[in-house]
Design a protein around this motif. Sequence first.
Motif, short mmCIF file in Angstrom:
data_model
loop_
_atom_site.label_atom_id
_atom_site.label_comp_id
_atom_site.label_asym_id
_atom_site.label_seq_id
_atom_site.Cartn_x
_atom_site.Cartn_y
_atom_site.Cartn_z
N HIS A 6 0.81 -1.22 0.00
CA HIS A 6 0.00 0.00 0.00
C HIS A 6 0.85 1.27 0.00
O HIS A 6 0.32 2.36 0.20
CB HIS A 6 -0.94 0.01 1.21
N LEU A 7 2.15 1.15 -0.27
CA LEU A 7 3.01 2.33 -0.35
C LEU A 7 2.85 3.00 -1.70
O LEU A 7 2.66 2.35 -2.72
CB LEU A 7 4.48 1.94 -0.16
N SER A 8 2.96 4.31 -1.69
CA SER A 8 2.91 5.06 -2.95
C SER A 8 4.23 4.86 -3.69
O SER A 8 5.23 4.39 -3.12
CB SER A 8 2.70 6.54 -2.67
N GLU A 9 4.25 5.26 -4.95
CA GLU A 9 5.48 5.15 -5.74
C GLU A 9 6.61 5.96 -5.09
O GLU A 9 7.75 5.52 -5.01
CB GLU A 9 5.23 5.65 -7.16
N GLN A 10 6.27 7.16 -4.60
CA GLN A 10 7.27 8.01 -3.95
C GLN A 10 7.78 7.35 -2.66
O GLN A 10 8.98 7.37 -2.38
CB GLN A 10 6.68 9.37 -3.63
N GLN A 11 6.91 6.74 -1.88
CA GLN A 11 7.33 6.06 -0.66
C GLN A 11 8.25 4.87 -0.98
O GLN A 11 9.24 4.64 -0.29
CB GLN A 11 6.12 5.58 0.14
N LEU A 12 7.95 4.15 -2.05
CA LEU A 12 8.81 3.03 -2.46
C LEU A 12 10.19 3.53 -2.88
O LEU A 12 11.20 2.90 -2.58
CB LEU A 12 8.16 2.25 -3.62
N GLN A 13 10.24 4.67 -3.58
CA GLN A 13 11.52 5.21 -4.00
C GLN A 13 12.39 5.60 -2.81
O GLN A 13 13.61 5.54 -2.87
CB GLN A 13 11.32 6.42 -4.91
N MET A 14 11.77 6.02 -1.72
CA MET A 14 12.50 6.46 -0.54
C MET A 14 12.88 5.30 0.39
O MET A 14 13.69 5.46 1.28
CB MET A 14 11.68 7.49 0.24
N LEU A 15 12.33 4.13 0.14
CA LEU A 15 12.57 2.97 0.98
C LEU A 15 14.06 2.65 1.04
O LEU A 15 14.69 2.43 0.02
CB LEU A 15 11.78 1.77 0.45
N GLY A 16 14.64 2.67 2.19
CA GLY A 16 16.03 2.34 2.38
C GLY A 16 17.01 3.46 2.08
O GLY A 16 18.22 3.27 2.19
N MET A 17 16.54 4.64 1.73
CA MET A 17 17.44 5.73 1.32
C MET A 17 18.49 6.06 2.38
O MET A 17 19.64 6.29 2.05
CB MET A 17 16.64 7.00 1.00
N SER A 18 18.12 6.07 3.63
CA SER A 18 19.09 6.46 4.66
C SER A 18 19.80 5.26 5.27
O SER A 18 20.67 5.43 6.12
CB SER A 18 18.39 7.27 5.75
N GLN A 19 19.45 4.03 4.84
CA GLN A 19 20.05 2.85 5.44
C GLN A 19 20.92 2.04 4.49
O GLN A 19 21.81 1.33 4.93
CB GLN A 19 18.95 1.91 5.99
N VAL A 20 20.68 2.12 3.19
CA VAL A 20 21.34 1.22 2.24
C VAL A 20 22.05 2.03 1.15
O VAL A 20 21.53 3.01 0.66
CB VAL A 20 20.32 0.28 1.57
N ALA A 21 23.26 1.58 0.83
CA ALA A 21 23.98 2.12 -0.33
C ALA A 21 24.54 0.93 -1.09
O ALA A 21 24.82 -0.11 -0.50
CB ALA A 21 25.11 3.05 0.11
N TYR A 22 24.68 1.06 -2.39
CA TYR A 22 25.22 -0.07 -3.14
C TYR A 22 26.50 0.31 -3.86
O TYR A 22 26.76 1.46 -4.15
CB TYR A 22 24.19 -0.69 -4.06
N VAL A 23 27.31 -0.71 -4.10
CA VAL A 23 28.61 -0.56 -4.74
C VAL A 23 28.57 -1.29 -6.08
O VAL A 23 28.11 -2.42 -6.16
CB VAL A 23 29.73 -1.14 -3.84
N LYS A 24 29.06 -0.63 -7.09
CA LYS A 24 29.06 -1.19 -8.45
C LYS A 24 30.43 -0.96 -9.07
O LYS A 24 30.99 0.15 -8.98
CB LYS A 24 27.99 -0.48 -9.27
N SER A 25 31.00 -2.00 -9.68
CA SER A 25 32.29 -1.81 -10.35
C SER A 25 32.07 -1.01 -11.63
O SER A 25 31.11 -1.22 -12.36
CB SER A 25 32.95 -3.15 -10.65
N VAL A 26 32.96 -0.04 -11.86
CA VAL A 26 32.86 0.85 -13.02
C VAL A 26 34.26 1.07 -13.58
O VAL A 26 35.26 0.74 -12.95
CB VAL A 26 32.23 2.21 -12.64
N THR A 27 34.33 1.67 -14.75
CA THR A 27 35.59 2.08 -15.34
C THR A 27 35.55 3.59 -15.51
O THR A 27 34.62 4.12 -16.10
CB THR A 27 35.81 1.40 -16.70
N VAL A 28 36.56 4.26 -14.96
CA VAL A 28 36.63 5.72 -15.03
C VAL A 28 37.99 6.09 -15.63
O VAL A 28 39.03 5.71 -15.08
CB VAL A 28 36.49 6.35 -13.62
N ASP A 29 37.95 6.75 -16.76
CA ASP A 29 39.19 7.13 -17.47
C ASP A 29 40.09 5.92 -17.70
O ASP A 29 41.31 5.99 -17.52
CB ASP A 29 39.94 8.23 -16.71
#
Length: 68
Positions: A6-29
Amino acid sequence: MVDIRHLSEQQLQMLGMSQVAYVKSVTVDGEAAFAIHAADGTPMALADDCEVAFAAIRQHEMMPTLVH
């Protein structure tokens, strides 16, 4: 308790914002790096090493997760 069906789209987008961060391998220069992103995908930082990225996230009292 909240029923997530029953969460709104905006509430779903904010879920975990202050608790979770993710790491992704990338190539820079042409160099391998690890990007740190907020739960909503917002780029937050770059690290040379995955362990450093995880440590930085933990230092900010967040839970890191690896994205392939």
